[in-house]
Scaffold this active site. Structure first.
Site, PDB file in Angstrom:
ATOM      1  N   ALA A 117       6.810   1.679   0.599  1.00  0.00           N
ATOM      2  CA  ALA A 117       6.060   0.431   0.465  1.00  0.00           C
ATOM      3  C   ALA A 117       6.666  -0.487  -0.596  1.00  0.00           C
ATOM      4  O   ALA A 117       7.630  -0.137  -1.283  1.00  0.00           O
ATOM      5  CB  ALA A 117       4.607   0.734   0.143  1.00  0.00           C
ATOM      6  N   HIS A 118       6.048  -1.676  -0.732  1.00  0.00           N
ATOM      7  CA  HIS A 118       6.611  -2.692  -1.617  1.00  0.00           C
ATOM      8  C   HIS A 118       6.580  -2.263  -3.079  1.00  0.00           C
ATOM      9  O   HIS A 118       5.668  -1.614  -3.546  1.00  0.00           O
ATOM     10  CB  HIS A 118       5.920  -4.054  -1.424  1.00  0.00           C
ATOM     11  CG  HIS A 118       4.452  -4.058  -1.650  1.00  0.00           C
ATOM     12  ND1 HIS A 118       3.668  -5.160  -1.395  1.00  0.00           N
ATOM     13  CD2 HIS A 118       3.590  -3.117  -2.105  1.00  0.00           C
ATOM     14  CE1 HIS A 118       2.419  -4.900  -1.694  1.00  0.00           C
ATOM     15  NE2 HIS A 118       2.352  -3.668  -2.123  1.00  0.00           N
ATOM     16  N   ASN A 119       7.668  -2.645  -3.773  1.00  0.00           N
ATOM     17  CA  ASN A 119       7.825  -2.429  -5.213  1.00  0.00           C
ATOM     18  C   ASN A 119       7.944  -0.966  -5.623  1.00  0.00           C
ATOM     19  O   ASN A 119       7.821  -0.635  -6.800  1.00  0.00           O
ATOM     20  CB  ASN A 119       6.690  -3.095  -6.003  1.00  0.00           C
ATOM     21  CG  ASN A 119       6.671  -4.593  -5.819  1.00  0.00           C
ATOM     22  OD1 ASN A 119       5.799  -5.135  -5.136  1.00  0.00           O
ATOM     23  ND2 ASN A 119       7.643  -5.279  -6.386  1.00  0.00           N
TER      24      ASN A 119
END
Length: 343
Positions: A238-240
């Site tokens: 997922a993001h980051n």
């Protein structure tokens, strides 16, 4: 067909050859199926009993197993590592593409290094930079201002979104998507408002990514995959998320947003890792691990119930559902015991 002399095998593996250095091999094979012209290896001592009947041209093994083998022998420190090195040297896997296909669509301002190959129907958008010896398989999409380092290979139908940065000597298998939107939404009295994902993805050098894996771009900062990371098929990053140097993840694992995973971690297959947590360097999580909180010390961690017969599992599940009731009864018994002690 690629062939190597036993002298060349010794140089590749750093092993000590006992036999004719001019003899050639052309294939790596399992011990029970190896024959003339094959190289095999013994990494598990329990299979040493089969060495006497092995028909391979040469066997890679540890020094203590040499007495079991009468033919050509290559003594190495780690036979499995030697196998990996020899398999690379004799690899016959074709390139994802060779040359630039007429049907490839390449922006006029894209920068292509020396000896770049681009397969049929691939799309290279404006501002893209491809380093020397990059290979882009058929049907790939490379978005605006993305950059791919030298010697990196993409198999068919890989999608690289805009501004994604990929390092050198990487290998990305078919169907993987890098840089798609992270799962970012704000709730306004029941209505979901999309948050544009304004970061990107930065992937280091010598990273391998399996088929049909997705790595989301960051919301504001970038999603980061450091050097020497190995990701298997069908992962969701997922993001980051930040994955540290040399970490490995088998298939089916999900990592939620803004989690940091340290260096040299091994995450078992089908694990689920919560968002906004930190996992220390050197952590080993066994398969189907469910990680809900940060892990601050290296070591081996497990969760879940190992396989049982259905009858045993149903009994275990029933007991788990009664834990709260059993806890209340235990406390009541403890209270009675304490009262009797006081009397």
């Amino acid at each position: 067909m690629m062939t190597l002399t036993l002298a060349e095998l010794a140089k590749i593996t750093g092993g000590e050859l006992h036999g004719d250095e001019t003899v050639c091999v052309s294939r790596v094979a399992p011990m029970d199926k190896a024959g003339e012209g094959d190289v095999t290896f013994l990494s598990n001592p329990k299979y040493a009993v089969h060495l006497a009947e092995c028909k391979a041209t040469v066997v890679m093994l540890k020094a203590e197993q040499r007495k079991h083998c009468s033919g050509h022998v290559l003594v190495v420190d780690d036979p499995y590592v030697a196998f990996a090195k020899v398999a690379q040297a004799l690899d016959t896997t074709p390139k994802p593409a060779d040359g630039i296909a007429p049907s490839a669509v390449i922006a006029s301002d894209a920068i292509l290094g020396q000896n770049v190959s681009i397969g049929a129907n691939a799309v290279i958008e404006t501002g893209v930079t491809l380093g020397d010896n990059v290979v882009i398989g058929a049907g790939c999409f490379i978005g605006k201002n993305a950059a791919i380092g030298q010697n990196t290979k993409l198999w068919a139908n890989v999608t690289i979104y805009h501004q994604v940065q990929i390092g050198a000597d990487c290998l990305i298998q078919a169907g993987t998507v890098i840089g798609s939107d992270g799962f970012g939404y704000a709730n306004d009295r029941g209505e979901w408002i999309k948050i544009p994902q304004l970061g990107s993805v930065r992937i280091g050098n010598r990273v391998e990514i399996g088929a049909c894996t997705t790595i989301d771009r960051g919301a504001l900062d970038d999603t980061i995959i450091e050097d020497n990371v190995v990701l298997d098929n069908q992962l969701q990053i997922a993001h980051n998320v930040h994955i540290g140097y040399g970490t490995v993840m088998p298939g089916g694992t999900v990592v939620a947003g803004s989690t940091t995973i340290g260096k040299y971690c091994a995450i078992g297959g089908a694990s689920v890792i919560n968002g906004h947590i930190t996992i220390a360097d050197g952590v080993n999580i066994t398969g189907m691990g469910m990680v809900m909180r940060s892990i601050e010390e290296k070591g081996v961690y497990s969760s879940g119930i190992p396989l049982q017969t259905n009858k045993e599992w149903r009994k275990t599940a029933a007991r788990v559902h009664r834990i709260e009731e059993m806890n209340k009864r235990l406390k009541a018994i403890e209270k009675i015991v304490e009262q009797k002690k006081e009397d």
